[in-house]
Design an enzyme around this catalytic site. Structure first.
Site, mmCIF file in Angstrom:
data_model
loop_
_atom_site.group_PDB
_atom_site.id
_atom_site.type_symbol
_atom_site.label_atom_id
_atom_site.label_comp_id
_atom_site.label_asym_id
_atom_site.label_seq_id
_atom_site.Cartn_x
_atom_site.Cartn_y
_atom_site.Cartn_z
ATOM 1 N N TYR A 32 -5.908 -1.510 -3.612
ATOM 2 C CA TYR A 32 -4.663 -2.047 -3.048
ATOM 3 C C TYR A 32 -5.033 -3.224 -2.159
ATOM 4 C CZ TYR A 32 -0.246 -2.021 -0.319
ATOM 5 O OH TYR A 32 0.932 -2.350 0.316
ATOM 6 N N LYS A 50 -3.808 -3.455 -7.366
ATOM 7 C CA LYS A 50 -2.435 -3.812 -6.981
ATOM 8 C C LYS A 50 -2.589 -5.071 -6.151
ATOM 9 C CE LYS A 50 0.902 -2.050 -3.685
ATOM 10 N NZ LYS A 50 1.616 -3.315 -3.536
HETATM 11 C C1 HMN Z 1 3.666 -0.637 -0.824
HETATM 12 O O1 HMN Z 1 2.495 -0.338 -0.624
HETATM 13 O O2 HMN Z 1 4.592 -0.013 -0.371
HETATM 14 C C2 HMN Z 1 3.983 -1.850 -1.587
HETATM 15 O O3 HMN Z 1 3.644 -1.837 -2.855
HETATM 16 C C3 HMN Z 1 4.243 -3.054 -0.886
HETATM 17 C C4 HMN Z 1 4.897 -4.124 -1.745
HETATM 18 O O4 HMN Z 1 3.924 -4.943 -2.303
HETATM 19 C C5 HMN Z 1 5.844 -4.893 -0.882
HETATM 20 N N1 HMN Z 1 5.095 -5.662 0.084
HETATM 21 C C6 HMN Z 1 5.359 -5.608 1.385
HETATM 22 O O5 HMN Z 1 6.283 -4.983 1.848
HETATM 23 C C7 HMN Z 1 4.445 -6.396 2.267
HETATM 24 C C8 HMN Z 1 6.766 -5.786 -1.678
HETATM 25 O O6 HMN Z 1 7.482 -4.980 -2.561
HETATM 26 C C9 HMN Z 1 7.732 -6.533 -0.739
HETATM 27 O O7 HMN Z 1 8.382 -5.619 0.113
HETATM 28 C C10 HMN Z 1 8.766 -7.314 -1.510
HETATM 29 O O8 HMN Z 1 8.153 -8.156 -2.432
HETATM 30 C C11 HMN Z 1 9.659 -8.121 -0.552
HETATM 31 O O9 HMN Z 1 8.906 -9.129 0.076
#
Ligand code: HMN
Length: 289
Positions: free
Chosen positions: A133, A161
């Site tokens: 990740y 990821k």
């Molecule tokens: C997780 O570990 O919960 C995720 O997979 C995080 C995910 O990559 C999200 N990143 C962050 O929140 C930093 C994205 O889904 C993000 O929320 C979305 O692209 C909106 O910016």
């Protein structure tokens, strides 16, 4: 392990305790309504880093119990306490999670040898696959192509990821490691990432927008870029509104508007104020009807 995976949101009651029934409802909504291919459990979106090890296990258990074999499940087990990470990896594997994932160790400035040792140690006693990740914006850990390659030498590390806006590195990774899984992590960049040949995506907004994300992948695979752009634009209107209203609070309030007991965030995250609650209702009704 391919397709659209929701970074599963968690549900807490007003006092901050895990709301089991609410979490079950979130799982059901993702499977039945958002229709995603899988769930990424105890990621950032699940407020993982504010949970105790026992609570993380409880979340793994509840989600597995509710989802059964209906969708693929990935367990995020990364923790600065290596013994905890190993224990969670064994626990989720025993529960039947099809893959593990671990955030790169953060806070201390670990060097690459230490990061490599962290992954190899988590995996040494466990019979499961692992997705690295990588989320440099939150961890400060930036790895280059060669370093990803060194991690991939461990056959149990089957992919990454990739939550970064670095499409140069993404393309280089895709080209260099065609056999490894690459999941993109920024929902607002799903289209450009999918054009580069990712295997899937993992994201927070798929809790409520999973079907459209799947349609973006479908349009790209069938070569219909006009349709993909239209769907990404619609998704980005939604994502812009969600980010502007408070990410996790808004996803939870949108789910509540859909009848799901998504509860609250855990302290130190704030409860939504009245404006956020009404903003989320409007988002729910404007973009997600
Ligand atoms: C997780 O570990 O919960 C995720 O997979 C995080 C995910 O990559 C999200 N990143 C962050 O929140 C930093 C994205 O889904 C993000 O929320 C979305 O692209 C909106 O910016």
């Amino acid at each position: 392990m391919k397709g659209v995976f929701t970074a599963l949101i968690n549900s807490f009651d007003e006092k901050g305790n895990i709301n089991e029934q609410g979490l079950r409802e979130i799982v059901r909504y993702n499977i039945d309504v958002s229709q995603v291919d899988g769930l990424y459990v105890n990621g950032s979106t699940g407020e993982n880093f504010m949970l105790s090890p026992e609570e993380k296990k409880k979340v793994f258990e509840i989600v597995k119990d509710e989802a059964g074999e209906e969708v693929e499940l990935i367990a995020q087990v990364g923790a600065l306490n290596i013994f905890e990470a190993k224990e969670l990896a064994a626990y989720a594997t025993d529960l039947g999670y099809g893959a593990l994932s671990a955030v790169t160790p953060f806070y201390y400035k670990f060097d690459f040898e230490e990061i490599k040792d962290y992954y190899n140690s988590i995996l040494e006693d466990v019979d499961n696959q692992m997705l690295i990740y990588s989320i440099p914006a939150l961890t400060g850990v930036n790895m280059d192509l060669k370093q990803f390659g060194e991690l991939f030498e461990n056959e149990k590390i089957t992919g990454v990821k990739f939550t970064a806006p670095d499409f140069f590195l993404l393309e280089r990774l895709r080209h260099a490691y065609p056999e490894k899984l690459i999941f993109s992590g920024f929902d607002e960049m799903l289209l450009p990432a999918s054009v580069l040949g990712i295997d899937g995506a993992i994201g927070s907004t798929f809790n409520v927008n999973g079907r459209k994300a799947k349609d973006i992948l479908k349009a790209v695979h069938s070569g219909d870029l006009n349709e993909a752009r239209k769907l990404q634009k619609e998704s980005n209107d939604l994502i812009t509104a969600i980010l502007g209203n408070g990410l996790y609070q808004t996803i939870k309030e949108v789910l509540k508007d859909k009848g799901v007991d998504a509860g609250y965030c855990r302290q130190p995250m704030k409860k939504p104020n009245d404006e956020q609650v009404s903003g989320a209702k409007e988002i729910s009704r404007t973009f997600l009807n």
